[in-house]
Design an enzyme around this catalytic site. Structure first.
Site, mmCIF file in Angstrom:
data_model
loop_
_atom_site.group_PDB
_atom_site.id
_atom_site.type_symbol
_atom_site.label_atom_id
_atom_site.label_comp_id
_atom_site.label_asym_id
_atom_site.label_seq_id
_atom_site.Cartn_x
_atom_site.Cartn_y
_atom_site.Cartn_z
ATOM 1 N N SER A 25 2.358 2.136 -1.324
ATOM 2 C CA SER A 25 1.075 1.778 -1.920
ATOM 3 C C SER A 25 1.245 1.354 -3.364
ATOM 4 O O SER A 25 2.340 1.361 -3.910
ATOM 5 C CB SER A 25 0.076 2.927 -1.877
ATOM 6 N N THR A 57 0.816 -4.508 -0.113
ATOM 7 C CA THR A 57 0.692 -3.064 0.018
ATOM 8 C C THR A 57 -0.792 -2.735 0.056
ATOM 9 O O THR A 57 -1.611 -3.628 0.279
ATOM 10 C CB THR A 57 1.458 -2.324 -1.110
ATOM 11 N N TYR A 58 -1.133 -1.480 -0.159
ATOM 12 C CA TYR A 58 -2.543 -1.086 -0.162
ATOM 13 C C TYR A 58 -2.837 -0.246 -1.399
ATOM 14 O O TYR A 58 -1.943 0.312 -2.021
ATOM 15 C CB TYR A 58 -2.902 -0.323 1.120
ATOM 16 N N GLY A 72 6.754 3.977 -3.002
ATOM 17 C CA GLY A 72 7.514 3.766 -1.779
ATOM 18 C C GLY A 72 8.574 2.690 -1.947
ATOM 19 O O GLY A 72 9.027 2.403 -3.057
ATOM 20 N N ALA A 73 8.962 2.079 -0.823
ATOM 21 C CA ALA A 73 10.043 1.091 -0.834
ATOM 22 C C ALA A 73 9.776 -0.061 -1.799
ATOM 23 O O ALA A 73 10.702 -0.599 -2.413
ATOM 24 C CB ALA A 73 10.267 0.557 0.579
ATOM 25 N N ALA A 74 8.506 -0.434 -1.967
ATOM 26 C CA ALA A 74 8.160 -1.544 -2.868
ATOM 27 C C ALA A 74 8.513 -1.239 -4.323
ATOM 28 O O ALA A 74 8.614 -2.160 -5.142
ATOM 29 C CB ALA A 74 6.682 -1.883 -2.741
#
EC number: 4.1.1.11
Length: 116
Positions: A25, A57-58, A72-74
């Site tokens: 996110s 993403t959100y 996260g991964a981002a």
């Protein structure tokens, strides 16, 4: 027929944190998100001006003033201090397209609102 149109954007926000170990996110200062008409869970596209990365993403609403944290991964796609554009789109029919004006929020390097 519907078309994907720009709904809103936060222009030139500065990344304040990147948390690789958090579930995905982007955490956005709640006041800034609301001003940009972004809602929790809404899909957004992030464009990193520093390195050219683009990802989706959100939104999670954050409590800290000026907070823009990719999770996260981002988190691997940004560095603290990078400048990004946060974009949200909406599906619109032709009638809606003709009257819609996107919400554009400009911020400074501290993610303080310059103009809406």
């Amino acid at each position: 027929m519907t078309f994907e149109m720009l709904y809103s954007k936060i222009h030139r926000a500065t990344i304040t944190d990147a948390n690789l170990n958090y579930v995905g996110s982007i955490t956005i200062d709640e006041n800034l998100a609301k001003l940009a008409k972004l809602r929790e869970g809404m899909k957004v596209e992030i464009v990193n001006i520093n390195n050219g990365e683009r990802f989706s993403t959100y939104v999670i609403l954050g409590k800290k003033r000026g907070e823009i944290c990719v999770n996260g991964a981002a988190a691997r796609k940004v560095a603290i201090g990078d400048v990004v554009i946060i974009l949200a789109y909406a599906s619109m029919n032709e009638d809606e397209m003709n009257v819609h004006k996107p919400c554009i929020v400009l911020v400074n390097e501290k993610n303080e609102i310059l103009e809406k």
